[in-house]
Design a protein around this motif. Structure first.
Motif, PDB file in Angstrom:
ATOM      1  N   SER A 167      -2.743 -31.511 -19.867  1.00  0.00           N
ATOM      2  CA  SER A 167      -4.011 -30.758 -19.775  1.00  0.00           C
ATOM      3  C   SER A 167      -3.454 -29.752 -18.611  1.00  0.00           C
ATOM      4  CB  SER A 167      -5.165 -31.305 -19.286  1.00  0.00           C
ATOM      5  OG  SER A 167      -5.622 -32.217 -20.564  1.00  0.00           O
ATOM      6  N   ALA A 168      -4.196 -28.507 -18.652  1.00  0.00           N
ATOM      7  CA  ALA A 168      -4.032 -27.649 -17.541  1.00  0.00           C
ATOM      8  C   ALA A 168      -5.414 -26.763 -17.659  1.00  0.00           C
ATOM      9  CB  ALA A 168      -2.949 -26.723 -17.577  1.00  0.00           C
ATOM     10  N   THR A 169      -5.544 -25.789 -16.599  1.00  0.00           N
ATOM     11  CA  THR A 169      -6.499 -24.941 -16.778  1.00  0.00           C
ATOM     12  C   THR A 169      -6.018 -23.345 -16.614  1.00  0.00           C
ATOM     13  OG1 THR A 169      -7.188 -25.109 -14.277  1.00  0.00           O
ATOM     14  CG2 THR A 169      -8.414 -26.417 -15.751  1.00  0.00           C
ATOM     15  N   TYR A 170      -6.621 -22.585 -16.929  1.00  0.00           N
ATOM     16  CA  TYR A 170      -6.517 -20.987 -16.963  1.00  0.00           C
ATOM     17  C   TYR A 170      -7.761 -20.389 -16.338  1.00  0.00           C
ATOM     18  CZ  TYR A 170      -6.070 -16.130 -18.091  1.00  0.00           C
ATOM     19  OH  TYR A 170      -6.229 -14.842 -18.153  1.00  0.00           O
ATOM     20  N   PHE A 182      -2.085 -15.298 -19.928  1.00  0.00           N
ATOM     21  CA  PHE A 182      -1.358 -16.440 -19.344  1.00  0.00           C
ATOM     22  C   PHE A 182      -0.208 -16.847 -20.175  1.00  0.00           C
ATOM     23  CE2 PHE A 182      -4.436 -19.003 -21.965  1.00  0.00           C
ATOM     24  CZ  PHE A 182      -3.629 -20.073 -22.133  1.00  0.00           C
ATOM     25  N   GLU A 183       0.882 -17.543 -19.633  1.00  0.00           N
ATOM     26  CA  GLU A 183       2.006 -18.399 -20.129  1.00  0.00           C
ATOM     27  C   GLU A 183       2.048 -19.506 -19.858  1.00  0.00           C
ATOM     28  OE1 GLU A 183       5.620 -15.505 -20.958  1.00  0.00           O
ATOM     29  OE2 GLU A 183       6.305 -17.015 -19.470  1.00  0.00           O
ATOM     30  N   ALA A 184       2.121 -20.535 -20.608  1.00  0.00           N
ATOM     31  CA  ALA A 184       2.106 -21.980 -20.340  1.00  0.00           C
ATOM     32  C   ALA A 184       3.304 -22.419 -20.454  1.00  0.00           C
ATOM     33  CB  ALA A 184       0.972 -22.655 -20.821  1.00  0.00           C
ATOM     34  N   GLN A 185       3.936 -23.318 -19.803  1.00  0.00           N
ATOM     35  CA  GLN A 185       5.462 -23.785 -19.945  1.00  0.00           C
ATOM     36  C   GLN A 185       5.201 -25.566 -19.954  1.00  0.00           C
ATOM     37  OE1 GLN A 185       8.511 -22.197 -17.634  1.00  0.00           O
ATOM     38  NE2 GLN A 185       8.940 -20.843 -19.356  1.00  0.00           N
ATOM     39  N   ILE A 186       5.805 -26.192 -20.944  1.00  0.00           N
ATOM     40  CA  ILE A 186       5.785 -27.720 -20.832  1.00  0.00           C
ATOM     41  C   ILE A 186       7.198 -28.113 -21.470  1.00  0.00           C
ATOM     42  CG2 ILE A 186       4.868 -27.666 -23.408  1.00  0.00           C
ATOM     43  CD1 ILE A 186       2.756 -29.870 -21.995  1.00  0.00           C
TER      44      ILE A 186
END
Ligand code: BGC
Length: 766
Positions: free
Chosen positions: A742-745, A649-653
């Motif tokens: 926070s987030a989930t994958y 995955f790729e997270a962005q913040i």
């Protein structure tokens, strides 16, 4: 019979073909190997150590000293075959060569850059790559081919004497910082030697100790940083360590040097020994250890004898010869590069000055004590303020032209100081330095400059300073290095003199409503919990390189906003660190049937419980958590987005500067794996990113990619890297204890990558 006939033929062939006239080119390596005699092949693999110790800055055997005096080692030249010598120099904080030469008025000082710990605490791979470029340029312009760096062993314990050269307790941070360093250095057309491969977690008896580490802890911790670095930067060389690891010496271990390093990770370069002297050379070659450094003449004969007796195969020898030639054709010496001996030291001083500020960690800043205004008068306490420590000791110590001490840095920044105090300390330093020189035992092995002890000062003298000055600075210094580990008393913990000085300075200044700032000038962690409530601000400056005093002043005055984050945990007390149950100088060094514990062999009983993996998972309080560091400004994080990619995955913040001063923020992505399957630490660092310098109200969106392989744990039962299926919790944090978003994958499918069942324990850990 057949076997020996083949060997005899190979020897005969290689001797006859020695008549062939062939010169090394980038594309004729096989031809050159055919033309080489057995003697030449053996010599190629054994460094040239036949120079006098007088030519070497570190007192060890020199190498091609007529080319670069003080360099650590070399490979030999063969005029007949057009094979040039290549020169290997220490590292890691800059090039380590003799600064002066006989009958030569030119000087050869190299830039002393920030130590490894400081670079890691920048969490800034772009910046580390820039530092690497500057170092690589000095390697090139001083006529060297490889720098013996970076040092990347894990901070298993805060007491390791060489932690200053290394990066972190976390392998992900270690591997990525090391890769940036390697990419920077190698962009200059010179090589690196990532070291010490592997498990070299202590200095006491480092030549012989057997480090006993489970396969899982090896894979996930002690090898992981090397793996990341190899995959991301393909270093020209790897240095096998001195120690044994689960039995054999790493230098003789084909499972480590061939199966894991080459077959599994795809390493293409050369392995060289750490500066060992003769061991079982044939075993080293058979294991895939190509070059023996610094090289003993007798090793050449040993190789020849072992090939003749059939104990070492010609194929194994040729493999090492081939890889060594492949290395040589990449070097500046092979290109016949005309080095200048005049790198741009001024430009590099500016790089070290700036990069050191980014590694500094602001640990405390009550009531906005910092930044200081330049109209203040400062009382500068602490012997190390006047004898600032730019780097650690041992082979990692650079012969630099100067070190800016804190007093000088403060003056350069235009602040006034209480001159009477400065005079006392300056005289004390002169006296202490003279004493250290006079009392130095030439038989005691210590490279570099030991720290001078702290100077006691009574309350009357301190009270006078509190009257005169607006603010107090107090530097606490530590020096450590190769050959010994640190102690808990009077080293990890403050000495009585330091504690008294700190208490008295704080009392005197606070009584008059004035502030006290502590500067920590050292290469690793220290006890802080018992005294951190006393001063108003604490800045961890590390050993920040030759511009140290200027770098600290830049941060104290707010010219630079500190953006360093700890690359290791600061425990409440040393004994909270699980590894210290099995560490030299901390007891238990008793003999049993396996030898002396923590000296002959060291059990890594804590297994994965290293650093925050332990403190965070077991909820043990610490003084400062992994990843911690304050800023002169504040930041907010938006809600992250997570998008699945081909293999993860790729997270962005988005991060916004919500304060009043420009500054940089580090976003740390910790991952909590789904329950079930292997037991894992609660959180593990899987990505990080640093913003550019954001102006007040300015925002930046950061991208943090993570692959399924990054999420995997090593299962000893199946000998594979396993990524569990299910929901991963992603914490976007400013340190391991401070989650900001926070987030989930969701990992849709489990993934498993099979490895070799190698590096098994040779004795139980319990
Ligand atoms: C150190 C290495 C260093 C080598 C050459 C050894 O004692 O462990 O890190 O590169 O010497 O100086």
């Amino acid at each position: 019979m057949g076997k020996y006939a083949n060997i005899a033929m190979a020897i005969a062939l290689s001797t006859t073909s020695s008549m062939a006239q062939v010169k090394l080119k980038a594309d004729n390596i096989e031809e050159v190997i055919k033309a080489m005699t057995l003697q030449e092949k053996a010599e190629l693999l054994v460094g040239r150590s036949n120079n006098s110790a007088a030519n070497s800055s570190n007192g060890l055997i020199g190498a091609h000293a007529e080319l670069v005096p003080g360099a650590a080692g070399s490979s030999r030249s063969f005029e007949r075959l057009g094979i040039p010598p290549t020169i290997l120099t220490d590292g890691p904080a800059g090039v380590r060569i003799n600064p002066t030469r006989e009958n030569d008025t030119h000087t050869y000082y190299a830039t002393g850059f920030p130590v490894g710990t400081s670079l890691a605490c920048t969490w800034n791979t772009e910046l580390v790559e820039e530092v690497g470029k500057a170092i690589g340029n000095e390697v090139l312009e001083y006529g060297c081919d490889v720098i013996l760096a970076p040092g990347m062993n894990l901070h298993r314990s805060p007491l390791c004497g060489r932690n200053f050269e290394y990066y972190s307790e976390d392998p992900f941070l270690t591997g990525n910082i090391a890769a940036a360093y390697v990419n920077g250095v190698q962009s200059q057309g010179v090589g690196t030697s990532i070291k010490h491969f592997a498990g070299n977690s202590q200095e006491v008896n480092r030549l012989e100790v057997d480090e006993i580490i489970s396969q899982r802890a090896l894979r996930e911790l002690y090898l992981k940083g090397f793996e990341i670095c190899v995959r991301k930067s393909q270093p020209w060389t790897v240095m096998s360590s001195y120690n044994k690891l689960n039995g054999p010496y790493t230098q003789e271990n084909g499972e480590l040097l061939t199966t894991i390093l080459r077959d599994e990770w795809g390493f293409k370069g050369v392995v060289m020994t750490d500066w060992t002297g003769q061991r079982n050379t044939a075993k080293q070659i058979a294991a895939g250890n190509d070059m023996m450094e610094p090289g003993e003449p007798s090793q050449v004969q040993e190789i020849i004898d072992k090939v003749k007796s059939g104990e070492l195969s010609m194929d194994a020898l040729d493999l090492c010869v081939r890889r060594t030639l492949q290395y040589i054709v990449k070097t500046p010496h092979f290109r016949n590069y005309k080095f200048s001996n005049r790198p741009d030291l001024k430009a590099h001083a500016a790089i070290t000055r700036q990069s050191a500020t980014e590694g500094m960690v602001l640990l405390k800043n009550d009531r906005q004590t910092l930044p200081l205004s330049d109209r203040q008068t400062v009382a500068v306490f602490g012997a190390s303020s006047y004898d600032f420590i730019a780097g650690g000791s041992g082979s990692g110590d650079v012969n630099k032209a100067y070190t800016i001490d804190l007093m000088q840095g403060i003056k350069n920044a235009g602040l006034s100081v209480t001159e009477d105090l400065a005079t006392i300390y300056t005289n004390y330093k002169t006296y202490q330095r003279a004493l250290i020189d006079a009392e130095k035992d030439p038989n005691v092995w210590f490279w570099g400059t030991p720290k001078i002890p702290e100077m006691p000062l009574n309350r009357i003298a301190i009270a006078k300073q509190a009257e005169k000055a607006d603010v107090a600075l107090l530097t606490i210094g530590r020096q450590a290095g190769e050959g010994d580990d640190r102690y808990i008393d009077n080293d990890f913990n403050l000495t009585n003199v330091e504690r008294q000085l700190l208490e008295d300075v704080c009392m005197a200044f606070h009584q008059l409503g004035k502030r006290v700032i502590v500067i920590l000038n050292m290469g690793g962690a220290i006890e802080t919990a018992s005294w951190k409530n006393l001063p108003d601000a604490i800045l961890m400056a590390w050993q920040p390189g030759q511009e140290g005093g200027n770098s600290v002043a830049d941060v104290l005055l707010g010219k630079e906003n500190p953006s360093g984050r700890l690359s290791m945990t600061f425990p409440l007390s040393a004994i909270d660190v699980p590894a210290l149950k099995n560490y030299p100088h901390v007891g238990l060094d008793k003999a049993d049937k396996n030898g002396r514990r923590n000296i002959d062999y060291t059990l890594h009983q804590e297994d994965l419980n290293v650093g925050y993996r332990y403190f965070n998972t077991k909820k043990v309080n610490v003084s400062y958590p992994f990843g911690y560091g304050l800023s002169y400004t504040t930041f907010s994080y938006t809600k992250p987005t997570v998008k699945a990619t081909k293999d993860g995955f790729e997270a962005q913040i988005t991060v916004t500067n919500t304060g009043n001063m420009a500054g940089k923020e580090v976003v740390q992505l910790y991952v909590t794996a789904p329950k079930g399957g292997l037991e894992k630490p609660t959180q593990e660092l899987k990505a990080f990113a640093k913003t550019k310098k954001l102006k007040p109200n300015e925002s930046q969106t950061l991208t943090l990619p993570v692959s399924a392989y990054d999420l995997a744990s090593y299962n000893e039962a199946t000998q594979s890297w396993e990524t569990a299926q299910g929901k991963y919790i992603l914490s976007f944090s400013s340190n391991v204890e401070e989650n900001k978003a926070s987030a989930t994958y969701n990992q849709a499918k489990a993934q498993s990558i099979k490895c070799h069942d190698v590096m098994r324990l040779n004795r139980p850990l319990e």
